[in-house]
Design an enzyme around this catalytic site. Structure first.
Site, PDB file in Angstrom:
ATOM      1  N   LYS A 111       0.746  -1.037  -0.007  1.00 48.78           N
ATOM      2  CA  LYS A 111      -0.262   0.337   0.085  1.00 48.78           C
ATOM      3  C   LYS A 111       0.843   1.191   0.327  1.00 48.78           C
ATOM      4  CE  LYS A 111      -4.094  -1.501   1.723  1.00 48.78           C
ATOM      5  NZ  LYS A 111      -5.351  -1.973   2.905  1.00 48.78           N
ATOM      6  N   LYS A 146      -5.887  -9.394  -6.672  1.00 46.52           N
ATOM      7  CA  LYS A 146      -6.504 -10.341  -5.354  1.00 46.52           C
ATOM      8  C   LYS A 146      -7.588  -8.999  -5.878  1.00 46.52           C
ATOM      9  CE  LYS A 146      -6.649  -7.928  -1.089  1.00 46.52           C
ATOM     10  NZ  LYS A 146      -6.746  -7.946   0.551  1.00 46.52           N
ATOM     11  N   LYS A 148     -11.792  -3.655  -2.544  1.00 46.67           N
ATOM     12  CA  LYS A 148     -12.643  -2.656  -1.968  1.00 46.67           C
ATOM     13  C   LYS A 148     -12.441  -1.270  -3.215  1.00 46.67           C
ATOM     14  CE  LYS A 148     -13.682  -3.732   2.391  1.00 46.67           C
ATOM     15  NZ  LYS A 148     -12.237  -4.182   3.327  1.00 46.67           N
TER      16      LYS A 148
HETATM   17  P1  TYM Z   1     -10.288  -6.367   5.246  1.00 47.70           P
HETATM   18  O1  TYM Z   1     -11.389  -5.416   4.951  1.00 47.70           O
HETATM   19  O2  TYM Z   1      -9.628  -6.089   4.137  1.00 47.70           O
HETATM   20  O3  TYM Z   1     -11.256  -8.060   4.887  1.00 47.70           O
HETATM   21  C1  TYM Z   1     -11.930  -8.500   5.459  1.00 47.70           C
HETATM   22  C2  TYM Z   1     -12.237  -9.392   5.471  1.00 47.70           C
HETATM   23  O4  TYM Z   1     -12.085 -10.260   3.996  1.00 47.70           O
HETATM   24  C3  TYM Z   1     -11.404 -11.001   3.253  1.00 47.70           C
HETATM   25  N1  TYM Z   1     -10.877 -10.567   2.296  1.00 47.70           N
HETATM   26  C4  TYM Z   1     -10.811 -11.739   1.264  1.00 47.70           C
HETATM   27  N2  TYM Z   1     -11.398 -12.967   1.008  1.00 47.70           N
HETATM   28  C5  TYM Z   1     -10.544 -13.483   0.001  1.00 47.70           C
HETATM   29  N3  TYM Z   1     -11.250 -13.193  -1.006  1.00 47.70           N
HETATM   30  C6  TYM Z   1     -10.502 -11.531  -1.460  1.00 47.70           C
HETATM   31  N4  TYM Z   1     -10.449 -11.304  -2.699  1.00 47.70           N
HETATM   32  C7  TYM Z   1     -10.499 -11.281  -0.137  1.00 47.70           C
HETATM   33  N5  TYM Z   1     -10.433  -9.577   0.266  1.00 47.70           N
HETATM   34  C8  TYM Z   1     -10.609  -9.619   1.348  1.00 47.70           C
HETATM   35  C9  TYM Z   1     -10.003 -10.770   4.282  1.00 47.70           C
HETATM   36  O5  TYM Z   1      -8.712 -11.524   4.487  1.00 47.70           O
HETATM   37  C10 TYM Z   1     -10.798  -9.996   6.194  1.00 47.70           C
HETATM   38  O6  TYM Z   1     -10.636 -11.483   6.815  1.00 47.70           O
HETATM   39  N6  TYM Z   1      -7.636  -5.064   8.331  1.00 47.70           N
HETATM   40  C11 TYM Z   1      -9.186  -5.112   8.212  1.00 47.70           C
HETATM   41  C12 TYM Z   1      -9.422  -5.955   9.317  1.00 47.70           C
HETATM   42  C13 TYM Z   1      -9.635  -5.967   9.988  1.00 47.70           C
HETATM   43  C14 TYM Z   1      -9.681  -7.177  11.467  1.00 47.70           C
HETATM   44  C15 TYM Z   1      -9.283  -6.396  13.170  1.00 47.70           C
HETATM   45  C16 TYM Z   1      -9.533  -8.428  10.833  1.00 47.70           C
HETATM   46  C17 TYM Z   1      -9.381  -4.991  11.653  1.00 47.70           C
HETATM   47  N7  TYM Z   1      -8.709  -5.202  12.876  1.00 47.70           N
HETATM   48  C18 TYM Z   1      -9.439  -7.529  14.060  1.00 47.70           C
HETATM   49  C19 TYM Z   1      -9.195  -9.617  12.064  1.00 47.70           C
HETATM   50  C20 TYM Z   1      -8.581  -9.012  13.693  1.00 47.70           C
HETATM   51  C21 TYM Z   1      -9.048  -5.403   6.904  1.00 47.70           C
HETATM   52  O7  TYM Z   1      -8.809  -4.310   6.462  1.00 47.70           O
HETATM   53  O8  TYM Z   1      -9.843  -6.819   6.482  1.00 47.70           O
END
Ligand code: TYM
Length: 321
Positions: free
Chosen positions: A108, A189, A192
């Site tokens: 990023k 991947k 969003k």
């Molecule tokens: P985030 O918002 O990027 O993603 C949320 C969840 O979706 C999964 N994910 C995917 N799974 C499969 N294919 C994809 N293309 C894909 N894109 C995203 C991610 O692995 C995730 O499980 N930092 C984290 C959020 C967070 C968090 C936490 C997670 C904040 N605090 C504490 C666990 C524990 C995030 O931005 O996820």
């Protein structure tokens, strides 16, 4: 066992978030679990405040609409005081080298003129999310496992330096669809924040648009319908999506279809059916502010209460507070 996970409202939630994360959270949810909207994490890159507020609300509605118990959801910024305090303690437990080695940070930060310090400390805030609530398991997609590893290291280090306060968590991954790829470019991947949304199926996309995106997915010119992720990544992605929606394996799904066109239509049908009830329920919730605000306020109260003891112990052991 306590599971905890979150989704960042940096854009609209998509099929990867749903198949890789949200759907499992809803299916496997147990009384002590907590699933939240991590709006503070969305501040680590340039963003629009009004849009963030709207997206946080929409994402909370997605979690509830997906079937997660409304008593198990909350919004991260409602705990900003607790998390801010614990993040500081953990930042003082984490080395600069450790934080700057995170793959997501490097990706990023790459090419950005100004890198926000929050982008570097993002995984430390994530560790605070996890450790504040004494989570034992963190269900995430592959992209987040390194961050959960960091949370483990910080918990262990704090415990051995100052005394046992934190539960050491572990990441758990989905067996299939742990990484749904962009339909226009299967080497990256589904995300969003991708500029070109042609390859991203958003959960609130109209069914016709979902069909168009899936039937136009980039595959290859080989005539073989086989599950070969390394040589045919686009095809493998469509197979995995259909497999995840139908509860079968990608190899079985490949055997069932004889042409790319037929396969893509079947995948579009399956995704549209999977998302239909979710979409309807999200739109209903967004039209009913009283229900959604009530869920949010109750969730915040519960999460704050639940984390209070751990935060107080961590501050005390660290010699402050
Ligand atoms: P985030 O918002 O990027 O993603 C949320 C969840 O979706 C999964 N994910 C995917 N799974 C499969 N294919 C994809 N293309 C894909 N894109 C995203 C991610 O692995 C995730 O499980 N930092 C984290 C959020 C967070 C968090 C936490 C997670 C904040 N605090 C504490 C666990 C524990 C995030 O931005 O996820």
């Amino acid at each position: 066992m306590t599971r905890l996970s979150a989704i960042t409202p940096s854009g609209h939630a998509h099929l990867g978030n749903y198949l890789g994360a949200i759907r499992r959270w809803a299916r496997e949810g147990a009384p002590g679990d907590l699933y939240f909207v991590s709006d503070l994490h969305a501040m680590t890159v340039s963003y629009n405040p009004a849009r963030l507020r709207k997206l946080a609300r929409e994402t909370l509605a997605v979690l509830v609409a997906a079937g997660i118990d409304p008593a198990r959801v909350c919004v991260q910024s409602d705990l900003v005081r607790e998390l801010g305090a614990l993040s500081w303690v953990l930042e003082c437990t984490c080395s600069f080298g450790e934080a700057s080695r995170m793959t997501q940070f490097k990706q990023k930060a790459d090419g950005q003129g100004t890198v926000r310090l929050g982008l570097l400390t993002y995984p430390v805030l994530m560790a605070a999310d996890i450790l504040l609530q004494n989570a034992t398991e963190v269900p995430v997609g592959q992209d987040q496992t390194q961050h959960v590893e960091l949370a483990r290291s910080l918990a262990r280090r704090f415990n051995s330096t100052f005394g046992e306060v934190f539960t050491v968590p572990r990441a758990v991954m989905a067996p299939t669809a742990a990484r749904v790829m962009d339909l226009s470019d299967p080497t990256r991947k589904m995300s969003k924040s991708t500029q070109d949304s042609a390859g991203v199926v958003f959960l609130l996309d109209e069914p016709d648009l979902v069909r168009r995106k899936i039937t136009r997915a980039v595959t290859d010119n080989e005539a073989r319908l086989e599950y070969r992720p390394s040589s045919q990544p686009g095809l493998a992605n469509v197979l995995e999506i259909l497999a995840a929606c139908t509860g079968r394996s990608p190899v079985e799904v490949a055997d069932d279809h004889s042409s790319y066109g037929e396969l893509k239509n079947a995948a579009a049908d399956a995704v549209i059916e999977e998302l239909r009830p979710l979409r309807t329920r999200v739109l209903e919730l967004l039209d009913d502010p009283t229900t959604l605000d009530g869920i949010r306020a109750a969730g915040a109260e519960r999460a704050r209460e639940r984390g209070a003891h751990t935060l107080a112990s961590a501050l005390r052991m660290a010699g402050v507070g």
